[in-house]
Design a protein around this motif. Structure first.
Motif, PDB file in Angstrom:
ATOM      1  N   ALA A   2      -1.166  -2.583  -0.902  1.00 50.59           N
ATOM      2  CA  ALA A   2       0.738  -2.292  -1.072  1.00 50.59           C
ATOM      3  C   ALA A   2       0.869  -3.341  -1.223  1.00 50.59           C
ATOM      4  O   ALA A   2       1.153  -4.102   0.263  1.00 50.59           O
ATOM      5  CB  ALA A   2       0.352  -1.194  -0.509  1.00 50.59           C
ATOM      6  N   ALA A   6       6.457  -1.928  -2.982  1.00 50.89           N
ATOM      7  CA  ALA A   6       5.417  -0.481  -3.433  1.00 50.89           C
ATOM      8  C   ALA A   6       5.511   0.109  -2.300  1.00 50.89           C
ATOM      9  O   ALA A   6       6.228   1.503  -2.050  1.00 50.89           O
ATOM     10  CB  ALA A   6       4.416  -0.854  -3.621  1.00 50.89           C
ATOM     11  N   ARG A   7       5.846  -0.227  -1.065  1.00 50.63           N
ATOM     12  CA  ARG A   7       6.123   0.135   0.416  1.00 50.63           C
ATOM     13  C   ARG A   7       6.664   0.886   0.736  1.00 50.63           C
ATOM     14  O   ARG A   7       6.381   2.609   1.125  1.00 50.63           O
ATOM     15  CB  ARG A   7       5.329  -1.137   0.938  1.00 50.63           C
ATOM     16  CG  ARG A   7       4.656  -2.126   1.423  1.00 50.63           C
ATOM     17  CD  ARG A   7       4.244  -2.998   2.288  1.00 50.63           C
ATOM     18  NE  ARG A   7       3.231  -4.008   2.231  1.00 50.63           N
ATOM     19  CZ  ARG A   7       3.609  -4.940   2.770  1.00 50.63           C
ATOM     20  NH1 ARG A   7       4.333  -5.023   3.174  1.00 50.63           N
ATOM     21  NH2 ARG A   7       2.868  -6.344   2.771  1.00 50.63           N
ATOM     22  N   LEU A  11       5.049   3.622  -4.026  1.00 54.95           N
ATOM     23  CA  LEU A  11       3.668   3.887  -3.245  1.00 54.95           C
ATOM     24  C   LEU A  11       4.056   4.836  -2.512  1.00 54.95           C
ATOM     25  O   LEU A  11       3.347   6.238  -3.370  1.00 54.95           O
ATOM     26  CB  LEU A  11       2.791   2.563  -2.498  1.00 54.95           C
ATOM     27  CG  LEU A  11       1.633   3.495  -2.109  1.00 54.95           C
ATOM     28  CD1 LEU A  11       0.862   3.495  -3.336  1.00 54.95           C
ATOM     29  CD2 LEU A  11       0.850   2.050  -1.366  1.00 54.95           C
ATOM     30  N   VAL A  29      -4.913   3.075   1.824  1.00 54.85           N
ATOM     31  CA  VAL A  29      -3.724   2.010   1.953  1.00 54.85           C
ATOM     32  C   VAL A  29      -3.629   0.980   2.950  1.00 54.85           C
ATOM     33  O   VAL A  29      -4.268   0.841   3.799  1.00 54.85           O
ATOM     34  CB  VAL A  29      -2.322   2.247   2.290  1.00 54.85           C
ATOM     35  CG1 VAL A  29      -1.012   1.445   1.508  1.00 54.85           C
ATOM     36  CG2 VAL A  29      -2.221   3.143   1.194  1.00 54.85           C
ATOM     37  N   MET A  50      -0.746  -3.267  -6.041  1.00 56.62           N
ATOM     38  CA  MET A  50       0.724  -2.365  -6.080  1.00 56.62           C
ATOM     39  C   MET A  50       2.001  -3.423  -5.112  1.00 56.62           C
ATOM     40  O   MET A  50       2.226  -3.064  -4.725  1.00 56.62           O
ATOM     41  CB  MET A  50       1.155  -0.839  -6.331  1.00 56.62           C
ATOM     42  CG  MET A  50       0.492  -0.220  -6.625  1.00 56.62           C
ATOM     43  SD  MET A  50       0.355   1.587  -6.517  1.00 56.62           S
ATOM     44  CE  MET A  50       2.082   1.796  -7.528  1.00 56.62           C
ATOM     45  N   TRP A 183       0.861  -2.900 -11.589  1.00 52.09           N
ATOM     46  CA  TRP A 183      -0.241  -3.330 -10.268  1.00 52.09           C
ATOM     47  C   TRP A 183      -0.926  -4.319 -10.815  1.00 52.09           C
ATOM     48  O   TRP A 183      -1.133  -4.905 -12.070  1.00 52.09           O
ATOM     49  CB  TRP A 183      -1.016  -2.058 -10.587  1.00 52.09           C
ATOM     50  CG  TRP A 183      -0.774  -1.493 -11.790  1.00 52.09           C
ATOM     51  CD1 TRP A 183      -2.175  -1.533 -12.893  1.00 52.09           C
ATOM     52  CD2 TRP A 183      -0.676   0.013 -12.102  1.00 52.09           C
ATOM     53  NE1 TRP A 183      -1.603  -0.969 -13.749  1.00 52.09           N
ATOM     54  CE2 TRP A 183      -0.327   0.266 -13.704  1.00 52.09           C
ATOM     55  CE3 TRP A 183       0.400   0.700 -11.425  1.00 52.09           C
ATOM     56  CZ2 TRP A 183      -0.189   1.342 -13.964  1.00 52.09           C
ATOM     57  CZ3 TRP A 183       1.031   1.669 -12.179  1.00 52.09           C
ATOM     58  CH2 TRP A 183       0.996   1.843 -13.594  1.00 52.09           C
ATOM     59  N   ALA A 202       2.448   7.262 -10.807  1.00 51.91           N
ATOM     60  CA  ALA A 202       2.698   5.952 -10.223  1.00 51.91           C
ATOM     61  C   ALA A 202       4.066   5.515 -11.605  1.00 51.91           C
ATOM     62  O   ALA A 202       4.628   4.745 -11.435  1.00 51.91           O
ATOM     63  CB  ALA A 202       2.009   4.978 -10.362  1.00 51.91           C
TER      64      ALA A 202
END
Length: 211
Positions: A2, A6-7, A11, A29, A50, A183, A202
Motif C-alpha cells: 500500500a 491507496a492507504r 484500499l 497489508v 497499490m 497496481w 478496486a
C-alpha cells in the motif's frame, strides 16, 4: 503493498467490500517505502502494490496497470492564517504565499514530489531549500494540526476527511500535477479468483474516487 495514494480511502474501501463478499479471506497489508515494497513484490512476498505508478516502469520483471489519474492538493490546518476567508473550491494561493510557506513534502524522487516541483516552476519559484520529508499521513496530519506548515497530499486521500480532521484544502487540485495510480504486479501475474474479485472491486472504487 500500500502506497500513500491507496492507504487512506481506496484500499480500505476495497478491502471492506472484498471481505464482506469473502469473509474467510486472509489479508496482509504492507506499507513502507516504495523500494522495499518493490523488492518484496519481485521476490514473491507481495502479490501486488497499490498506489501511484512509476514512470518509466522501474524493472523489466514487473508490469503496471493504470486505473485512474490522481491529483495533488495543498492542505493546511483549518485555523491556518491563510485559511481565513479562503474559498477552497475557487481560490488559489499566490506566488508570494507559496514562497513563505513551510512545507511537508513527499520524499524526493516520488511522483508526488516531482509534481510539486513542476507546480513551483509554473509559478517561477524554486523548490524550498528546507522541507520536512514524510509519507505517513498520520504524522503529516499531526504536524499540520500543530503548526502552520502546508502539505502536498493526494486529493483522493484527503477530500473525504479534511473537514472532520480539522484540515483545509487550499484550492482546487494543482495544475499540472496529475499522475497515474493503479497496481503493480510481477510480469505474467495471473490472479486467483479471490484476487480477481479484489481487483474488480478496486476498479469500481477507483471510479468513485476519480468522480
Amino acid at each position: 503493498g500500500a502506497l500513500p495514494t491507496a492507504r487512506t480511502s481506496w484500499l480500505p474501501r476495497t478491502l471492506v467490500r472484498t471481505l464482506q463478499a469473502h469473509p474467510d479471506a486472509g489479508v496482509i497489508v504492507m506499507d513502507g517505502p516504495y523500494e522495499e515494497q518493490l523488492a518484496a513484490l519481485r521476490h514473491g512476498r507481495l502479490d501486488l502494490i497499490m498506489g501511484a505508478l512509476r514512470e518509466p516502469t522501474p524493472s523489466a520483471d514487473i508490469e503496471q496497470e493504470a486505473v485512474f489519474e490522481d491529483t495533488m492538493s495543498i492542505v493546511v490546518r483549518a485555523a491556518h492564517p491563510f485559511g481565513a476567508g479562503f474559498d477552497s473550491a475557487t481560490d488559489r494561493l499566490g506566488a508570494a504565499q507559496l514562497q513563505v510557506l513551510h512545507w511537508l513534502l513527499p520524499p524526493a524522487g516520488t511522483p508526488a514530489r516531482r509534481c510539486f516541483q513542476t507546480f513551483m516552476r509554473s509559478h517561477q519559484l524554486n523548490e524550498p531549500a528546507h522541507v520536512v520529508e514524510c509519507n505517513s499521513f498520520l504524522t503529516i496530519r499531526a504536524m499540520l494540526l500543530a503548526t502552520d506548515y502546508a502539505a502536498i497530499l493526494p486529493t483522493g486521500q484527503v477530500v473525504s476527511e479534511a473537514a472532520r480532521s480539522g484540515l483545509k484544502i487550499m484550492g482546487p487540485p494543482l495544475r499540472g500535477c496529475r499522475h497515474p495510480a493503479g497496481w503493480t504486479v510481477r510480469l505474467g501475474f495471473r490472479p486467483t479468483r479471490l484476487q480477481q474479485a479484489f481487483l474488480d472491486i478496486a476498479r469500481e472504487e477507483a471510479a468513485r474516487l476519480s468522480g
